[in-house]
Write a protein that holds these residues in place. Structure first.
Motif, PDB file in Angstrom:
ATOM      1  N   PRO A 143      33.171 -90.196 -61.366  1.00  0.00           N
ATOM      2  CA  PRO A 143      32.638 -89.292 -60.790  1.00  0.00           C
ATOM      3  C   PRO A 143      31.027 -89.433 -60.732  1.00  0.00           C
ATOM      4  O   PRO A 143      30.406 -88.679 -60.160  1.00  0.00           O
ATOM      5  CB  PRO A 143      32.947 -87.857 -61.683  1.00  0.00           C
ATOM      6  CG  PRO A 143      33.174 -88.372 -62.870  1.00  0.00           C
ATOM      7  CD  PRO A 143      33.742 -89.632 -62.770  1.00  0.00           C
ATOM      8  N   ALA A 144      30.379 -90.468 -60.996  1.00  0.00           N
ATOM      9  CA  ALA A 144      29.196 -90.938 -60.838  1.00  0.00           C
ATOM     10  C   ALA A 144      28.859 -91.191 -59.114  1.00  0.00           C
ATOM     11  O   ALA A 144      29.980 -91.215 -58.623  1.00  0.00           O
ATOM     12  CB  ALA A 144      28.892 -92.230 -61.798  1.00  0.00           C
ATOM     13  N   PRO A 145      27.824 -90.679 -58.812  1.00  0.00           N
ATOM     14  CA  PRO A 145      27.498 -90.590 -57.643  1.00  0.00           C
ATOM     15  C   PRO A 145      27.343 -92.077 -56.925  1.00  0.00           C
ATOM     16  O   PRO A 145      27.056 -92.319 -55.816  1.00  0.00           O
ATOM     17  CB  PRO A 145      26.230 -89.790 -57.469  1.00  0.00           C
ATOM     18  CG  PRO A 145      25.738 -90.023 -58.754  1.00  0.00           C
ATOM     19  CD  PRO A 145      26.496 -90.200 -59.789  1.00  0.00           C
ATOM     20  N   ASP A 146      27.351 -92.993 -57.705  1.00  0.00           N
ATOM     21  CA  ASP A 146      26.793 -94.506 -57.282  1.00  0.00           C
ATOM     22  C   ASP A 146      27.265 -94.811 -56.296  1.00  0.00           C
ATOM     23  O   ASP A 146      26.616 -95.370 -55.256  1.00  0.00           O
ATOM     24  CB  ASP A 146      27.009 -95.371 -58.496  1.00  0.00           C
ATOM     25  CG  ASP A 146      26.318 -95.051 -59.822  1.00  0.00           C
ATOM     26  OD1 ASP A 146      26.128 -93.927 -60.228  1.00  0.00           O
ATOM     27  OD2 ASP A 146      25.984 -96.008 -60.654  1.00  0.00           O
ATOM     28  N   VAL A 147      28.440 -94.982 -55.719  1.00  0.00           N
ATOM     29  CA  VAL A 147      29.181 -95.389 -54.781  1.00  0.00           C
ATOM     30  C   VAL A 147      28.885 -94.836 -53.429  1.00  0.00           C
ATOM     31  O   VAL A 147      28.555 -95.336 -52.499  1.00  0.00           O
ATOM     32  CB  VAL A 147      30.846 -95.839 -54.939  1.00  0.00           C
ATOM     33  CG1 VAL A 147      31.454 -94.209 -54.726  1.00  0.00           C
ATOM     34  CG2 VAL A 147      31.274 -96.730 -53.984  1.00  0.00           C
ATOM     35  N   TYR A 148      28.749 -93.398 -53.456  1.00  0.00           N
ATOM     36  CA  TYR A 148      28.405 -92.738 -52.428  1.00  0.00           C
ATOM     37  C   TYR A 148      26.938 -92.868 -52.008  1.00  0.00           C
ATOM     38  O   TYR A 148      26.673 -93.020 -50.674  1.00  0.00           O
ATOM     39  CB  TYR A 148      28.919 -91.364 -52.515  1.00  0.00           C
ATOM     40  CG  TYR A 148      30.313 -91.111 -52.085  1.00  0.00           C
ATOM     41  CD1 TYR A 148      30.767 -91.343 -51.017  1.00  0.00           C
ATOM     42  CD2 TYR A 148      31.114 -90.724 -53.260  1.00  0.00           C
ATOM     43  CE1 TYR A 148      32.236 -91.024 -50.739  1.00  0.00           C
ATOM     44  CE2 TYR A 148      32.553 -90.762 -52.972  1.00  0.00           C
ATOM     45  CZ  TYR A 148      32.854 -90.767 -51.820  1.00  0.00           C
ATOM     46  OH  TYR A 148      34.405 -90.289 -51.450  1.00  0.00           O
ATOM     47  N   LEU A 149      25.836 -92.773 -53.040  1.00  0.00           N
ATOM     48  CA  LEU A 149      24.544 -92.852 -52.688  1.00  0.00           C
ATOM     49  C   LEU A 149      24.391 -94.472 -52.220  1.00  0.00           C
ATOM     50  O   LEU A 149      23.443 -94.584 -51.318  1.00  0.00           O
ATOM     51  CB  LEU A 149      23.929 -92.909 -54.161  1.00  0.00           C
ATOM     52  CG  LEU A 149      23.736 -91.591 -54.504  1.00  0.00           C
ATOM     53  CD1 LEU A 149      23.284 -91.633 -56.088  1.00  0.00           C
ATOM     54  CD2 LEU A 149      23.199 -90.671 -53.824  1.00  0.00           C
ATOM     55  N   GLU A 150      25.126 -95.583 -52.571  1.00  0.00           N
ATOM     56  CA  GLU A 150      25.038 -96.846 -52.009  1.00  0.00           C
ATOM     57  C   GLU A 150      25.545 -97.019 -50.253  1.00  0.00           C
ATOM     58  O   GLU A 150      24.977 -97.500 -49.811  1.00  0.00           O
ATOM     59  CB  GLU A 150      25.727 -97.936 -52.978  1.00  0.00           C
ATOM     60  CG  GLU A 150      25.624 -99.390 -52.412  1.00  0.00           C
ATOM     61  CD  GLU A 150      24.440 -99.788 -52.471  1.00  0.00           C
ATOM     62  OE1 GLU A 150      23.908-100.763 -51.734  1.00  0.00           O
ATOM     63  OE2 GLU A 150      23.472 -99.486 -53.251  1.00  0.00           O
ATOM     64  N   ALA A 151      26.561 -96.169 -50.543  1.00  0.00           N
ATOM     65  CA  ALA A 151      27.293 -95.995 -49.136  1.00  0.00           C
ATOM     66  C   ALA A 151      26.009 -95.654 -48.099  1.00  0.00           C
ATOM     67  O   ALA A 151      25.682 -96.144 -46.908  1.00  0.00           O
ATOM     68  CB  ALA A 151      28.472 -95.395 -48.882  1.00  0.00           C
ATOM     69  N   ALA A 152      25.743 -94.360 -48.441  1.00  0.00           N
ATOM     70  CA  ALA A 152      24.685 -93.694 -47.622  1.00  0.00           C
ATOM     71  C   ALA A 152      23.428 -94.720 -47.501  1.00  0.00           C
ATOM     72  O   ALA A 152      22.622 -94.788 -46.273  1.00  0.00           O
ATOM     73  CB  ALA A 152      24.174 -92.498 -48.138  1.00  0.00           C
ATOM     74  N   LYS A 153      22.985 -95.419 -48.414  1.00  0.00           N
ATOM     75  CA  LYS A 153      21.617 -96.289 -48.431  1.00  0.00           C
ATOM     76  C   LYS A 153      21.944 -97.234 -47.404  1.00  0.00           C
ATOM     77  O   LYS A 153      21.086 -97.529 -46.414  1.00  0.00           O
ATOM     78  CB  LYS A 153      21.325 -96.957 -49.673  1.00  0.00           C
ATOM     79  CG  LYS A 153      20.373 -97.662 -49.742  1.00  0.00           C
ATOM     80  CD  LYS A 153      19.853 -98.417 -51.130  1.00  0.00           C
ATOM     81  CE  LYS A 153      18.870 -99.459 -51.046  1.00  0.00           C
ATOM     82  NZ  LYS A 153      18.683 -99.963 -52.381  1.00  0.00           N
TER      83      LYS A 153
END
Length: 238
Positions: A145-155
Motif C-alpha cells: 500500500p505504499a504510494p510509490d508506484v502510483y506517484l511514479e505513474a503520475a510523474k
C-alpha cells in the motif's frame, strides 16, 4: 467521477483485466511440485507486494532453494501462455478505454505484476493503443500500500496526483492510491469478493462494470458526496 480528471491510472490484475483466477492454480501447482501445500492466508499475505517482494517472501516462507530471480522466471514461464491467450478485459473496460482516449484523458498502469506478464497482456489486448505509461512495483522502492508506484505513474504521465483517478480491485491497492493523494474507484472482482465491504469503505467509488462510470450508476461514498457537491453541483456527472 471524471470531472477534473486529467489522468486515469489502472491497476492491472483484477482491475483492468480478469486474471486473478489463474494465480491460485499456479501457486498450488508450483508448491505441490515441491511437496508443499498452499496456506489459506497466502494470497492475503502477499496482497499488494511487488513481484520481487512476493518472490522474497515466498522463498523465506517455504525455505526454497531457488533464488529470487529463479522464482520469478518460473512464475513468468507458468503464467505467460495464460496471459497471452486466456486473460480478457474486465466488463466494460475496453469501451471505457476508448471513451477516455476520445476525451484525451492520459492513461497509465501501475501494477504489482512482472514486466514480462504485463507486456504479454498489453500485446494480446492491444492496450498500447490506450495506455501511455506502465510502471511495475519492482521499479519503485516499495510495493502497495505504499504510494510509490502510483506517484511514479503520475510523474511519468506529467499529471499531479490530485488530478489522477485510480482504479483498483483490492484493499492494499486502494490504500496505495489514497496514500498517493488520488481519488480511487474500487472494481468488483470475484477474487476479492469477501472484501467488498472493506473496498467500499476505503474507496471513493465502487463499480462492478466500467459501464457504470459512463452511465453514471456507480456507487459513491457519502464522504465523497459531501466533498464534491459544493464543487460539482451534480455529483454523478462524468
Amino acid at each position: 467521477m471524471l470531472q477534473n480528471t486529467q489522468a486515469i491510472i489502472f491497476d492491472l490484475d483484477g482491475t483492468l483485466v480478469d486474471s486473478m483466477w489463474l494465480w491460485n492454480d499456479i501457486d498450488i501447482e508450483f508448491l505441490e511440485a515441491r511437496g508443499l501445500t498452499l496456506p489459506e492466508t497466502y494470497q492475503h499475505d502477499i496482497e499488494g507486494m511487488s513481484f520481487t517482494e512476493t518472490a522474497i517472501y515466498t522463498k523465506e516462507l517455504f525455505r526454497l532453494p531457488e533464488s529470487v530471480d529463479e522464482l520469478k522466471t518460473i512464475w513468468n514461464r507458468m503464467a505467460i501462455e495464460k496471459y497471452t491467450y486466456e486473460v480478457p478485459f474486465k466488463p466494460g473496460a475496453e469501451k471505457f478505454l476508448r471513451y477516455c482516449k476520445g476525451q484525451r484523458i492520459a492513461m497509465g498502469i501501475a501494477t504489482s505484476n512482472s514486466r514480462e506478464l504485463v507486456n504479454a497482456v498489453v500485446q494480446a489486448l492491444q492496450l498500447d493503443n490506450y495506455i501511455q505509461e506502465i510502471v511495475t512495483s519492482c521499479e519503485v522502492e516499495k510495493g502497495k500500500p505504499a504510494p510509490d508506484v502510483y506517484l511514479e505513474a503520475a510523474k511519468r504521465l506529467g499529471i499531479s496526483p490530485e488530478h489522477c483517478l485510480v482504479f483498483e480491485d483490492v484493499p492494499m491497492g486502494i490504500l496505495a492510491g489514497k496514500n498517493a493523494g488520488m481519488r480511487v474507484c474500487a472494481v468488483e472482482d470475484a477474487f476479492s469478493e469477501d472484501k467488498q465491504a472493506e473496498k467500499r469503505r476505503l474507496a471513493d467509488y465502487y463499480i462492478s462494470s466500467y459501464e457504470q462510470v459512463l452511465n453514471h450508476t456507480y456507487e459513491m461514498q457519502a464522504s465523497t458526496k459531501l466533498t464534491q457537491i459544493p464543487q460539482q453541483k451534480c455529483i454523478r456527472q462524468a
